[in-house]
Design a protein around this motif. Structure first.
Motif, PDB file in Angstrom:
ATOM      1  N   ILE A 505     -17.280  49.667   3.462  1.00 31.70           N
ATOM      2  CA  ILE A 505     -18.429  48.892   3.938  1.00 31.70           C
ATOM      3  C   ILE A 505     -19.508  48.856   2.863  1.00 31.70           C
ATOM      4  N   ASP A 506     -19.683  49.974   2.171  1.00 35.35           N
ATOM      5  CA  ASP A 506     -20.658  50.000   1.081  1.00 35.35           C
ATOM      6  C   ASP A 506     -20.268  49.004  -0.004  1.00 35.35           C
ATOM      7  N   ALA A 507     -18.984  48.888  -0.280  1.00 29.47           N
ATOM      8  CA  ALA A 507     -18.522  47.919  -1.280  1.00 29.47           C
ATOM      9  C   ALA A 507     -18.801  46.485  -0.836  1.00 29.47           C
ATOM     10  N   PHE A 527     -18.115  37.162   4.025  1.00 31.55           N
ATOM     11  CA  PHE A 527     -18.881  38.392   4.205  1.00 31.55           C
ATOM     12  C   PHE A 527     -18.638  38.986   5.589  1.00 31.55           C
ATOM     13  N   VAL A 528     -18.711  38.137   6.619  1.00 28.25           N
ATOM     14  CA  VAL A 528     -18.511  38.606   7.994  1.00 28.25           C
ATOM     15  C   VAL A 528     -17.093  39.139   8.170  1.00 28.25           C
ATOM     16  N   PHE A 529     -16.118  38.457   7.600  1.00 24.46           N
ATOM     17  CA  PHE A 529     -14.720  38.892   7.717  1.00 24.46           C
ATOM     18  C   PHE A 529     -14.536  40.273   7.098  1.00 24.46           C
ATOM     19  N   ASP A 530     -15.081  40.463   5.905  1.00 24.70           N
ATOM     20  CA  ASP A 530     -14.921  41.757   5.226  1.00 24.70           C
ATOM     21  C   ASP A 530     -15.667  42.878   5.926  1.00 24.70           C
ATOM     22  N   LEU A 531     -16.714  42.525   6.701  1.00 27.86           N
ATOM     23  CA  LEU A 531     -17.424  43.550   7.465  1.00 27.86           C
ATOM     24  C   LEU A 531     -16.575  44.104   8.610  1.00 27.86           C
ATOM     25  N   HIS A 532     -15.590  43.315   9.051  1.00 28.90           N
ATOM     26  CA  HIS A 532     -14.809  43.703  10.225  1.00 28.90           C
ATOM     27  C   HIS A 532     -13.498  44.398   9.895  1.00 28.90           C
ATOM     28  N   GLN A 533     -12.983  44.183   8.711  1.00 24.85           N
ATOM     29  CA  GLN A 533     -11.742  44.865   8.368  1.00 24.85           C
ATOM     30  C   GLN A 533     -11.689  45.122   6.869  1.00 24.85           C
ATOM     31  N   PRO A 534     -11.082  46.223   6.478  1.00 21.34           N
ATOM     32  CA  PRO A 534     -11.096  46.617   5.070  1.00 21.34           C
ATOM     33  C   PRO A 534     -10.438  45.582   4.168  1.00 21.34           C
ATOM     34  N   ASN A 535     -11.146  45.227   3.130  1.00 24.76           N
ATOM     35  CA  ASN A 535     -10.595  44.357   2.093  1.00 24.76           C
ATOM     36  C   ASN A 535      -9.783  45.232   1.144  1.00 24.76           C
ATOM     37  N   ALA A 536      -8.589  44.761   0.800  1.00 26.53           N
ATOM     38  CA  ALA A 536      -7.727  45.553  -0.096  1.00 26.53           C
ATOM     39  C   ALA A 536      -8.427  45.863  -1.407  1.00 26.53           C
ATOM     40  N   GLU A 537      -9.355  44.988  -1.794  1.00 21.68           N
ATOM     41  CA  GLU A 537     -10.093  45.187  -3.039  1.00 21.68           C
ATOM     42  C   GLU A 537     -10.993  46.415  -2.958  1.00 21.68           C
ATOM     43  N   PHE A 538     -11.448  46.728  -1.705  1.00 18.32           N
ATOM     44  CA  PHE A 538     -12.415  47.810  -1.542  1.00 18.32           C
ATOM     45  C   PHE A 538     -11.827  49.075  -0.927  1.00 18.32           C
TER      46      PHE A 538
END
Length: 576
Positions: A505-507, A527-538
């Motif tokens: 989430i910090d990423a 942005f909203v999508f990445d807030l809800h589930q981990p992005n493989a990048e992060f």
């Protein structure tokens, strides 16, 4: 704005005229909001139905352009109409006997001149041309989309209806009083000498109502010179340009009175004031009762200190203009006008709730899911702005209301940038920084106009603040007025031992508030999508280094270690 237009079209030596031209000078308020349109189209000779395409392209463009949102820029409005027109024309070809031979389908070239405020907007596809008279010469403003195989053989590389995809040339040029434009098809400019065109244009301007005659003379001259194609010429003369103060907002200001300071039980323009909700030097908001409908409303008046600030009053009236064009459950809704207004004020729905600023005080450590739910609503409200080419530009905790159901309402549109209005000289003052510095995107401090990613930055700061109670860069963003200074901004890690914030989430937050807009999320939805589930990048990224999490303590410990090492060395040398 005042212009004169002359035009003439002739089939020449052909049996059918496959050219088409037209123009429209609308009445106010469309004249100021959308401008004047002059357009022509030229059907291709190999097609027996391209005259249909030409007429549909010009008439459809003019009709549909004026139906687009007046919040959109000319470029967005015109390109969306042309894309739709192109799709219709190519669809007609696919459904016709010529679906396997596009050169015989519904295809045409297209050139248009949209004159709005003090700017000429050029839209162009194909090999018709737009010129501007410059002294004793003609300046060609468009490029021919034609590929030459030899000195005698060529073909169109771009045209309306030729393909399902369309690329439109767009150019914006400043207008000057006395400017003259010539729009012409290839049947004219390939045969009429430039010297003749220049002389004819000057002669046409010197004669009363001579532009139609000049256009006809140009066509007849090209025909006499051996033109074998259809021939069309349009001449546009700029007679007057709008003054910098022209526009809908200043006109309304001249018609309305400035309101006095109101208090409870005051009767004001059909409203009964119940109590004051909010007061500042810039505005006053009151809870009021509409005497006619008995509806409770929020009535907002400009601050007394701002009565002499014309720019502020324009932005104040802009709030209602913006609100009436937005349709979202997450944006404050204006009340429909019940009667004629005599003072400068706006009336909105009354929201029983609290600001996000107060909510964060009441909820110092909200759960991640709670913050997500609020961010989703705010982002949907911002998307309503962005769909109409608007930027809120002042997203901060005080400008977000949360009602008793937990529904978010974005308020205060005085800093909103509207692309369609920014094109006019009347609202040039809106280019200044109007947002709150702690939440304003860094690019504004470099003098850049901002984009949807600027609003995303503000939303990222709000999200960070809801989760941590702090700001990602403290108060440093407003102090950075150079690119180098912004590169040196230090992001404060959102991770802490007493916060339930996953490292990924910090990423996400770090990317959302990146000082460089090109390195942020491109869309709010990402942005909203990445807030809800981990992005493989992060998700696989390591915990932020100690240097970033607590740089002061890091350097203190490093200095202490070096000092101890020095003391040890000194002690060793002493014993030796």
């Amino acid at each position: 704005m005042q212009i004169s237009v002359g035009q003439y079209s002739d089939k020449g030596r052909k049996a059918v005229n496959q050219d088409f031209c037209d123009f429209r000078i609308p009445d106010e308020p469309q004249l100021s909001a959308k401008g004047i349109v002059v357009a022509l189209a030229d059907g291709i000779s190999s097609s027996q139905v391209s005259q249909i395409a030409s007429k549909a392209a010009v008439t459809g463009f003019i009709e549909d352009y004026y139906c687009t949102s007046d919040a959109w820029s000319v470029k967005t409005s015109a390109e969306r109409v042309l894309v739709a027109t192109n799709a219709w024309l190519s669809g007609q070809t696919r459904q016709s006997p010529y679906r396997f031979d596009k050169d015989r389908g519904y295809v045409c070239t297209f050139s248009a001149l949209v004159l709005k405020s003090t700017t000429a907007h050029l839209l162009h596809v194909g090999d018709s041309r737009i010129y501007r008279l410059s002294g004793q010469s003609l300046e060609q403003l468009t490029s021919d989309h034609r590929i030459w195989l030899s000195s005698e053989q060529s073909y169109l590389s771009r045209a309306l209806g030729a393909d399902s995809q369309l690329e439109v040339d767009y150019k914006a040029l400043p207008l000057a009083l006395g400017d003259v434009f010539l729009l012409a098809t290839d049947g004219v400019f390939e045969f009429a000498e430039p010297e003749f065109l220049v002389t004819t244009l000057h002669n046409g301007l010197a004669q009363a109502h001579g532009l139609d005659a000049a256009a006809k003379l140009i066509v007849e001259h090209a025909l006499a010179r051996g033109s074998t194609d259809n021939l069309t010429a349009q001449i546009v003369f700029i007679k007057a340009l709008p003054a910098p103060s022209a526009g809908e907002m200043p006109e309304r200001l001249r018609q309305l009175l400035l309101p006095p300071l109101l208090s409870a039980r005051t009767e004001f323009d059909g409203y009964s004031i119940v109590r004051e909700i909010h007061s500042s030097s810039r505005s006053h908001v009151y809870l009021a009762l509409d005497n006619a409908s008995q509806t409770t409303v929020a009535l907002k008046t400009p601050g007394v200190d701002m009565h002499l600030d014309a720019a502020h009053l324009e932005r104040f009236l802009l709030e209602e203009w913006v609100a009436r064009r937005l349709n979202s459950p997450y944006i404050l809704k204006p009340m429909p006008p019940e009667r004629e207004r005599h003072y400068v004020y706006v009336v909105n729905e009354f929201i029983q709730g609290q600001t996000l600023a107060q909510w964060m005080i009441d909820h110092p450590k909200p759960s991640l899911d709670t913050v997500r739910a609020l961010v989703v609503q705010i982002s949907k409200g911002l998307q309503a702005f962005h769909r109409l080419e608007m930027l809120h530009q002042d997203l901060r905790p005080e400008n977000i209301l949360i009602d008793h159901t937990g529904t978010v309402k974005i308020i205060d549109f005085g800093a909103t940038r509207v692309a369609g209005l920014a094109e006019t000289a009347a609202l040039g003052t809106l280019e200044h920084i109007l947002g709150t510095p702690q939440y304003t995107a860094p690019e504004y401090f470099l003098g850049e106009p901002g984009s949807s990613r600027s609003d995303l930055f503000s939303l990222g700061v709000l999200t960070y603040q809801m989760l941590t109670g702090e700001l990602p860069f403290g108060a440093e963003v407003a102090k950075t007025r150079t690119v180098l200074a912004q590169r040196n901004l230090r992001y404060n890690c959102a991770l802490a031992d007493d916060r339930e914030v996953p490292s990924w989430i910090d990423a996400v937050l770090r990317k959302a508030v990146n000082p460089n807009p090109e390195k942020r999320y491109q869309e709010l939805s990402e942005f909203v999508f990445d807030l809800h589930q981990p992005n493989a990048e992060f998700v696989n990224s390591r915990r932020a280094p100690f240097l970033e999490r607590n740089p002061l303590l890091f350097w203190k410990l490093l200095s202490l270690s070096l000092a101890l090492a020095c003391l040890a060395l000194i002690a060793g040398y002493s014993r030796a």
